[in-house]
Design a protein around this motif. Structure first.
Motif, PDB file in Angstrom:
ATOM      1  N   TYR A  35       0.807  -1.222   0.000  1.00  0.00           N
ATOM      2  CA  TYR A  35       0.000   0.000   0.000  1.00  0.00           C
ATOM      3  C   TYR A  35       0.838   1.271   0.000  1.00  0.00           C
ATOM      4  O   TYR A  35       0.350   2.366   0.278  1.00  0.00           O
ATOM      5  CB  TYR A  35      -0.979   0.001   1.174  1.00  0.00           C
ATOM      6  N   GLY A  36       2.116   1.133  -0.356  1.00  0.00           N
ATOM      7  CA  GLY A  36       3.009   2.284  -0.355  1.00  0.00           C
ATOM      8  C   GLY A  36       3.700   2.490   0.969  1.00  0.00           C
ATOM      9  O   GLY A  36       4.193   3.585   1.274  1.00  0.00           O
ATOM     10  N   GLN A  37       3.765   1.424   1.781  1.00  0.00           N
ATOM     11  CA  GLN A  37       4.443   1.501   3.073  1.00  0.00           C
ATOM     12  C   GLN A  37       5.948   1.719   2.874  1.00  0.00           C
ATOM     13  O   GLN A  37       6.489   1.476   1.810  1.00  0.00           O
ATOM     14  CB  GLN A  37       4.168   0.256   3.914  1.00  0.00           C
ATOM     15  N   ARG A  38       6.605   2.159   3.910  1.00  0.00           N
ATOM     16  CA  ARG A  38       7.990   2.614   3.787  1.00  0.00           C
ATOM     17  C   ARG A  38       8.985   1.489   3.547  1.00  0.00           C
ATOM     18  O   ARG A  38      10.134   1.748   3.167  1.00  0.00           O
ATOM     19  CB  ARG A  38       8.408   3.463   4.993  1.00  0.00           C
ATOM     20  N   HIS A  39       8.609   0.238   3.733  1.00  0.00           N
ATOM     21  CA  HIS A  39       9.509  -0.877   3.412  1.00  0.00           C
ATOM     22  C   HIS A  39       8.686  -2.121   3.087  1.00  0.00           C
ATOM     23  O   HIS A  39       7.486  -2.178   3.341  1.00  0.00           O
ATOM     24  CB  HIS A  39      10.471  -1.155   4.565  1.00  0.00           C
ATOM     25  N   ASP A  40       9.358  -3.102   2.483  1.00  0.00           N
ATOM     26  CA  ASP A  40       8.651  -4.315   2.051  1.00  0.00           C
ATOM     27  C   ASP A  40       9.039  -5.552   2.857  1.00  0.00           C
ATOM     28  O   ASP A  40       8.760  -6.674   2.452  1.00  0.00           O
ATOM     29  CB  ASP A  40       8.879  -4.572   0.560  1.00  0.00           C
ATOM     30  N   ILE A  59      -2.555 -13.763  -2.265  1.00  0.00           N
ATOM     31  CA  ILE A  59      -2.492 -12.678  -3.233  1.00  0.00           C
ATOM     32  C   ILE A  59      -1.998 -11.402  -2.560  1.00  0.00           C
ATOM     33  O   ILE A  59      -2.177 -11.206  -1.353  1.00  0.00           O
ATOM     34  CB  ILE A  59      -3.857 -12.423  -3.904  1.00  0.00           C
ATOM     35  N   VAL A  60      -1.352 -10.550  -3.357  1.00  0.00           N
ATOM     36  CA  VAL A  60      -0.882  -9.250  -2.876  1.00  0.00           C
ATOM     37  C   VAL A  60      -1.592  -8.164  -3.679  1.00  0.00           C
ATOM     38  O   VAL A  60      -1.503  -8.136  -4.904  1.00  0.00           O
ATOM     39  CB  VAL A  60       0.644  -9.106  -3.024  1.00  0.00           C
ATOM     40  N   VAL A  61      -2.318  -7.316  -2.982  1.00  0.00           N
ATOM     41  CA  VAL A  61      -3.044  -6.212  -3.606  1.00  0.00           C
ATOM     42  C   VAL A  61      -2.169  -4.960  -3.541  1.00  0.00           C
ATOM     43  O   VAL A  61      -1.636  -4.627  -2.481  1.00  0.00           O
ATOM     44  CB  VAL A  61      -4.389  -5.939  -2.883  1.00  0.00           C
ATOM     45  N   THR A  62      -2.030  -4.288  -4.662  1.00  0.00           N
ATOM     46  CA  THR A  62      -1.247  -3.059  -4.703  1.00  0.00           C
ATOM     47  C   THR A  62      -2.177  -1.845  -4.735  1.00  0.00           C
ATOM     48  O   THR A  62      -3.064  -1.756  -5.584  1.00  0.00           O
ATOM     49  CB  THR A  62      -0.332  -3.022  -5.940  1.00  0.00           C
ATOM     50  N   THR A  63      -1.982  -0.956  -3.787  1.00  0.00           N
ATOM     51  CA  THR A  63      -2.752   0.286  -3.747  1.00  0.00           C
ATOM     52  C   THR A  63      -1.844   1.386  -3.217  1.00  0.00           C
ATOM     53  O   THR A  63      -0.963   1.130  -2.399  1.00  0.00           O
ATOM     54  CB  THR A  63      -4.012   0.144  -2.865  1.00  0.00           C
ATOM     55  N   ASN A  64      -2.009   2.591  -3.713  1.00  0.00           N
ATOM     56  CA  ASN A  64      -1.037   3.654  -3.407  1.00  0.00           C
ATOM     57  C   ASN A  64      -1.516   4.610  -2.323  1.00  0.00           C
ATOM     58  O   ASN A  64      -1.753   5.794  -2.552  1.00  0.00           O
ATOM     59  CB  ASN A  64      -0.691   4.430  -4.683  1.00  0.00           C
ATOM     60  N   MET A  65      -1.614   4.112  -1.118  1.00  0.00           N
ATOM     61  CA  MET A  65      -2.024   4.966  -0.003  1.00  0.00           C
ATOM     62  C   MET A  65      -0.949   5.995   0.344  1.00  0.00           C
ATOM     63  O   MET A  65      -1.206   6.940   1.098  1.00  0.00           O
ATOM     64  CB  MET A  65      -2.370   4.114   1.216  1.00  0.00           C
ATOM     65  N   ASN A  66       0.242   5.829  -0.218  1.00  0.00           N
ATOM     66  CA  ASN A  66       1.287   6.827  -0.035  1.00  0.00           C
ATOM     67  C   ASN A  66       1.046   8.067  -0.894  1.00  0.00           C
ATOM     68  O   ASN A  66       1.732   9.078  -0.736  1.00  0.00           O
ATOM     69  CB  ASN A  66       2.658   6.237  -0.355  1.00  0.00           C
ATOM     70  N   ALA A  67       0.052   8.014  -1.787  1.00  0.00           N
ATOM     71  CA  ALA A  67      -0.259   9.163  -2.631  1.00  0.00           C
ATOM     72  C   ALA A  67      -0.705  10.357  -1.797  1.00  0.00           C
ATOM     73  O   ALA A  67      -0.491  11.507  -2.164  1.00  0.00           O
ATOM     74  CB  ALA A  67      -1.339   8.793  -3.649  1.00  0.00           C
ATOM     75  N   TRP A  68      -1.362  10.068  -0.647  1.00  0.00           N
ATOM     76  CA  TRP A  68      -1.784  11.154   0.232  1.00  0.00           C
ATOM     77  C   TRP A  68      -1.078  11.115   1.587  1.00  0.00           C
ATOM     78  O   TRP A  68      -1.174  12.045   2.365  1.00  0.00           O
ATOM     79  CB  TRP A  68      -3.297  11.142   0.431  1.00  0.00           C
ATOM     80  N   GLY A  69      -0.352  10.029   1.871  1.00  0.00           N
ATOM     81  CA  GLY A  69       0.458   9.979   3.091  1.00  0.00           C
ATOM     82  C   GLY A  69      -0.363  10.100   4.355  1.00  0.00           C
ATOM     83  O   GLY A  69      -1.329   9.388   4.555  1.00  0.00           O
ATOM     84  N   GLY A  70       0.050  11.026   5.219  1.00  0.00           N
ATOM     85  CA  GLY A  70      -0.677  11.241   6.466  1.00  0.00           C
ATOM     86  C   GLY A  70      -0.251  10.325   7.598  1.00  0.00           C
ATOM     87  O   GLY A  70      -0.845  10.333   8.668  1.00  0.00           O
ATOM     88  N   SER A  71       0.778   9.525   7.356  1.00  0.00           N
ATOM     89  CA  SER A  71       1.254   8.568   8.360  1.00  0.00           C
ATOM     90  C   SER A  71       2.754   8.379   8.206  1.00  0.00           C
ATOM     91  O   SER A  71       3.294   8.465   7.095  1.00  0.00           O
ATOM     92  CB  SER A  71       0.554   7.218   8.180  1.00  0.00           C
ATOM     93  N   ALA A  72       3.421   8.081   9.299  1.00  0.00           N
ATOM     94  CA  ALA A  72       4.853   7.800   9.236  1.00  0.00           C
ATOM     95  C   ALA A  72       5.146   6.533   8.449  1.00  0.00           C
ATOM     96  O   ALA A  72       6.275   6.306   8.018  1.00  0.00           O
ATOM     97  CB  ALA A  72       5.438   7.684  10.640  1.00  0.00           C
TER      98      ALA A  72
END
Length: 227
Positions: A35-40, A59-72
């Motif tokens: 989900y765009g987390q800081r490491h894999d 399964i691994v779902v890819t989504t870009n929650m890092n597009a808006w961030g808001g979290s460390a």
């Protein structure tokens, strides 16, 4: 065989849930999120846990929650803070609505594979105070899912969200996991993606404290261990 979708991050809680669901006789369909987390590191652990546990599908779902961030965890401009055991404030590692998003994906996946059960490893005993780890939220999401899926509304196949660790301490969970055969050396909990787990973030502190209380040594290596 009855089927279950299990949210698998690769951390301590979700890995234990996979083994518990299998113990309870479910055919496990594991779902993880990039989900765009800081490491894999957790995602790699999720893959290894899924293989070792012998899940039906992962399964691994890819989504870009890092597009808006808001979290460390999704914005690298926000530092991961050191944990504070007595803090009552929700830390900046909270990812806005993350479990709401994850459970929505899990519900869609469950409907397709014919599963009527979803497992998630949240707890409101040893946790950082995240609002999407509380029983009220879990109950509300189950209600929403059963009002928004064809299987529940039209076919009478309601979906149940299981949160077996909701009122369990992490030390109790670890003892259960040991009985189930979970290899905790394959899991990762640290919010940072460095070679060694930091030992000082909220997640590391909760994990180290739990292993000490359970009477086991954590097989993961830490840069700092105050327990």
């Amino acid at each position: 065989m009855k089927k279950a979708v299990v949210l698998l991050s690769g951390g301590l809680d979700s890995s234990t849930v996979v083994y518990l669901a299998k113990k309870e006789g479910y055919e496990v369909y594991a779902i993880s999120f990039d989900y765009g987390q800081r490491h894999d590191k957790e995602l790699n652990c999720a893959k290894n846990i899924a293989e070792k546990a012998g899940v039906k599908e992962h399964i691994v779902v890819t989504t870009n929650m890092n597009a808006w961030g808001g979290s460390a965890l999704t914005d690298k401009n926000i530092e991961v803070p050191e944990g504070k055991e007595e803090s009552k404030e929700i830390p900046v590692t909270y990812v806005p609505a993350r479990n709401m998003i994850f459970l929505s994906y899990a519900a869609s996946y469950a409907e397709v594979v014919g599963a009527q059960d979803i497992f998630i490893g949240v707890s409101e005993v040893d946790y950082s105070g995240y609002v999407d780890c509380r029983e009220e939220f879990i109950n509300a999401m189950e209600n929403a899912i059963n009002n928004g899926t064809v299987c529940a509304v039209e076919q009478g196949r309601k979906i149940k969200i299981h949160a077996p660790f909701l009122h369990m301490t992490k030390s109790q969970e670890i003892k259960l996991g040991k009985e189930l055969g979970v290899d905790y050396g394959l899991t990762w909990s640290c919010y940072k993606g460095e070679e060694l787990a930091c030992g000082v973030c909220d997640s590391c502190m909760l994990r180290l404290k739990a292993f000490k209380e359970a009477g086991y040594e954590d097989p993961v290596k830490y840069a700092k261990n105050n327990y």
